[in-house]
Design a protein around this motif. Sequence first.
Motif, PDB file in Angstrom:
ATOM      1  N   MET A  13       0.842  -1.203   0.000  1.00 27.30           N
ATOM      2  CA  MET A  13       0.000   0.000   0.000  1.00 27.30           C
ATOM      3  C   MET A  13       0.880   1.258   0.000  1.00 27.30           C
ATOM      4  O   MET A  13       1.853   1.340   0.758  1.00 27.30           O
ATOM      5  N   LYS A  14       0.547   2.202  -0.855  1.00 24.92           N
ATOM      6  CA  LYS A  14       1.341   3.412  -0.962  1.00 24.92           C
ATOM      7  C   LYS A  14       1.250   4.256   0.317  1.00 24.92           C
ATOM      8  O   LYS A  14       0.178   4.446   0.872  1.00 24.92           O
ATOM      9  N   GLU A  15       2.404   4.723   0.761  1.00 25.00           N
ATOM     10  CA  GLU A  15       2.461   5.573   1.951  1.00 25.00           C
ATOM     11  C   GLU A  15       1.843   6.931   1.633  1.00 25.00           C
ATOM     12  O   GLU A  15       2.146   7.542   0.608  1.00 25.00           O
ATOM     13  N   SER A  16       0.978   7.404   2.506  1.00 33.00           N
ATOM     14  CA  SER A  16       0.326   8.693   2.265  1.00 33.00           C
ATOM     15  C   SER A  16       1.312   9.842   2.441  1.00 33.00           C
ATOM     16  O   SER A  16       2.343   9.709   3.114  1.00 33.00           O
ATOM     17  N   GLU A  17       0.975  10.962   1.846  1.00 31.06           N
ATOM     18  CA  GLU A  17       1.827  12.153   1.985  1.00 31.06           C
ATOM     19  C   GLU A  17       1.908  12.595   3.442  1.00 31.06           C
ATOM     20  O   GLU A  17       2.942  13.098   3.890  1.00 31.06           O
ATOM     21  N   TYR A  18       0.822  12.421   4.175  1.00 33.74           N
ATOM     22  CA  TYR A  18       0.821  12.784   5.598  1.00 33.74           C
ATOM     23  C   TYR A  18       1.852  11.953   6.350  1.00 33.74           C
ATOM     24  O   TYR A  18       2.657  12.498   7.129  1.00 33.74           O
ATOM     25  N   ILE A  19       1.850  10.644   6.147  1.00 32.99           N
ATOM     26  CA  ILE A  19       2.786   9.746   6.827  1.00 32.99           C
ATOM     27  C   ILE A  19       4.221  10.052   6.414  1.00 32.99           C
ATOM     28  O   ILE A  19       5.145  10.081   7.251  1.00 32.99           O
ATOM     29  N   LYS A  20       4.418  10.295   5.134  1.00 33.31           N
ATOM     30  CA  LYS A  20       5.769  10.600   4.648  1.00 33.31           C
ATOM     31  C   LYS A  20       6.285  11.900   5.264  1.00 33.31           C
ATOM     32  O   LYS A  20       7.450  11.993   5.666  1.00 33.31           O
ATOM     33  N   PHE A  21       5.406  12.890   5.365  1.00 29.40           N
ATOM     34  CA  PHE A  21       5.800  14.171   5.959  1.00 29.40           C
ATOM     35  C   PHE A  21       6.188  13.993   7.423  1.00 29.40           C
ATOM     36  O   PHE A  21       7.184  14.548   7.883  1.00 29.40           O
ATOM     37  N   GLN A  22       5.408  13.198   8.167  1.00 31.85           N
ATOM     38  CA  GLN A  22       5.734  12.946   9.566  1.00 31.85           C
ATOM     39  C   GLN A  22       7.048  12.183   9.708  1.00 31.85           C
ATOM     40  O   GLN A  22       7.817  12.398  10.644  1.00 31.85           O
ATOM     41  N   SER A  23       7.323  11.285   8.770  1.00 28.26           N
ATOM     42  CA  SER A  23       8.585  10.553   8.763  1.00 28.26           C
ATOM     43  C   SER A  23       9.759  11.495   8.530  1.00 28.26           C
ATOM     44  O   SER A  23      10.792  11.410   9.202  1.00 28.26           O
ATOM     45  N   TYR A  24       9.605  12.439   7.584  1.00 24.89           N
ATOM     46  CA  TYR A  24      10.645  13.444   7.347  1.00 24.89           C
ATOM     47  C   TYR A  24      10.888  14.271   8.607  1.00 24.89           C
ATOM     48  O   TYR A  24      12.040  14.535   8.997  1.00 24.89           O
ATOM     49  N   LEU A  25       9.798  14.703   9.238  1.00 23.91           N
ATOM     50  CA  LEU A  25       9.918  15.493  10.461  1.00 23.91           C
ATOM     51  C   LEU A  25      10.673  14.733  11.545  1.00 23.91           C
ATOM     52  O   LEU A  25      11.564  15.284  12.212  1.00 23.91           O
ATOM     53  N   LYS A  26      10.315  13.477  11.736  1.00 21.92           N
ATOM     54  CA  LYS A  26      10.955  12.659  12.771  1.00 21.92           C
ATOM     55  C   LYS A  26      12.453  12.522  12.522  1.00 21.92           C
ATOM     56  O   LYS A  26      13.264  12.659  13.447  1.00 21.92           O
ATOM     57  N   ARG A  27      12.822  12.258  11.284  1.00 25.22           N
ATOM     58  CA  ARG A  27      14.241  12.090  10.955  1.00 25.22           C
ATOM     59  C   ARG A  27      15.013  13.389  11.147  1.00 25.22           C
ATOM     60  O   ARG A  27      16.126  13.394  11.684  1.00 25.22           O
ATOM     61  N   LEU A  28      14.421  14.504  10.747  1.00 19.71           N
ATOM     62  CA  LEU A  28      15.101  15.789  10.889  1.00 19.71           C
ATOM     63  C   LEU A  28      15.176  16.229  12.348  1.00 19.71           C
ATOM     64  O   LEU A  28      16.165  16.833  12.779  1.00 19.71           O
ATOM     65  N   ARG A  29      14.147  15.921  13.127  1.00 22.19           N
ATOM     66  CA  ARG A  29      14.206  16.230  14.569  1.00 22.19           C
ATOM     67  C   ARG A  29      15.341  15.468  15.236  1.00 22.19           C
ATOM     68  O   ARG A  29      16.025  15.988  16.118  1.00 22.19           O
ATOM     69  N   SER A  30      15.526  14.213  14.837  1.00 24.08           N
ATOM     70  CA  SER A  30      16.591  13.392  15.407  1.00 24.08           C
ATOM     71  C   SER A  30      17.971  13.962  15.077  1.00 24.08           C
ATOM     72  O   SER A  30      18.845  14.046  15.946  1.00 24.08           O
ATOM     73  N   ILE A  31      18.152  14.371  13.822  1.00 32.65           N
ATOM     74  CA  ILE A  31      19.423  14.985  13.425  1.00 32.65           C
ATOM     75  C   ILE A  31      19.649  16.276  14.193  1.00 32.65           C
ATOM     76  O   ILE A  31      20.743  16.550  14.696  1.00 32.65           O
ATOM     77  N   TYR A  32      18.583  17.074  14.301  1.00 32.51           N
ATOM     78  CA  TYR A  32      18.690  18.357  15.008  1.00 32.51           C
ATOM     79  C   TYR A  32      19.053  18.151  16.473  1.00 32.51           C
ATOM     80  O   TYR A  32      19.898  18.871  17.021  1.00 32.51           O
ATOM     81  N   LEU A  33      18.417  17.182  17.122  1.00 30.67           N
ATOM     82  CA  LEU A  33      18.687  16.924  18.540  1.00 30.67           C
ATOM     83  C   LEU A  33      20.154  16.588  18.760  1.00 30.67           C
ATOM     84  O   LEU A  33      20.803  17.137  19.667  1.00 30.67           O
TER      85      LEU A  33
END
Length: 221
Positions: A1-21
Amino acid sequence: MKESEYIKFQSYLKRLRSIYLRATCAFHIFETIEKLRAPNIVGPEESSKNVATMRRYNNFFQVTRHALNFYFLIELARMLDTAKQSLHMDKLINFGLSNRKKINVDEFRKNNQNRVFLQELVSKYKGIQKSDLEHIGIKLDETKGIRDKLIKYRDQNLAHEDLKKEEVSISDKEIYKILELIKEILNIFSYKTEFSTTTYQVAVDESIQDTKGVINNLRKK
């Protein structure tokens, strides 16, 4: 099943928050070590004792200071890059801009079924607004010079060891400005799409206290 844009956006946010931390903690650990060495900040007596301790473990502290400085600078540059195949702040912003209508209240509801006060949050949900993106654009314009310097320094000194280098000077004040910019953008998007924000302050405070604790314990040996 294709990942929704909402889920993909939250995944991007999570990864960038981790790098930022990791980047912000590394910066504050580095800065704390430098402050503990500075007589104008901790006083001549404390500075002398701290410097003597660091010299006793010279190889460790030389490498640690270099590694911390290298790490937070390259991580910040990575977040501010513009490479098409990479995840960075521009990618996050452009994805949010392109998919504003798909990162919506229905997706929020579907992906937050166990959230406390879900119906109340749904009634308040507005998503990413044009005004949010305009505000972010202004902030990015204000820091373009600093961001360009970070990328140039990364390219010449961190990712490569250029034979001919342009001198690039980046101050602590400029680093703080970039850290605040990234934090603000991440929190705008997190709040507008998930009703959540992160202060990062607890991790920063613990990093500072842990660094001081290490120096104090080494002084007792």
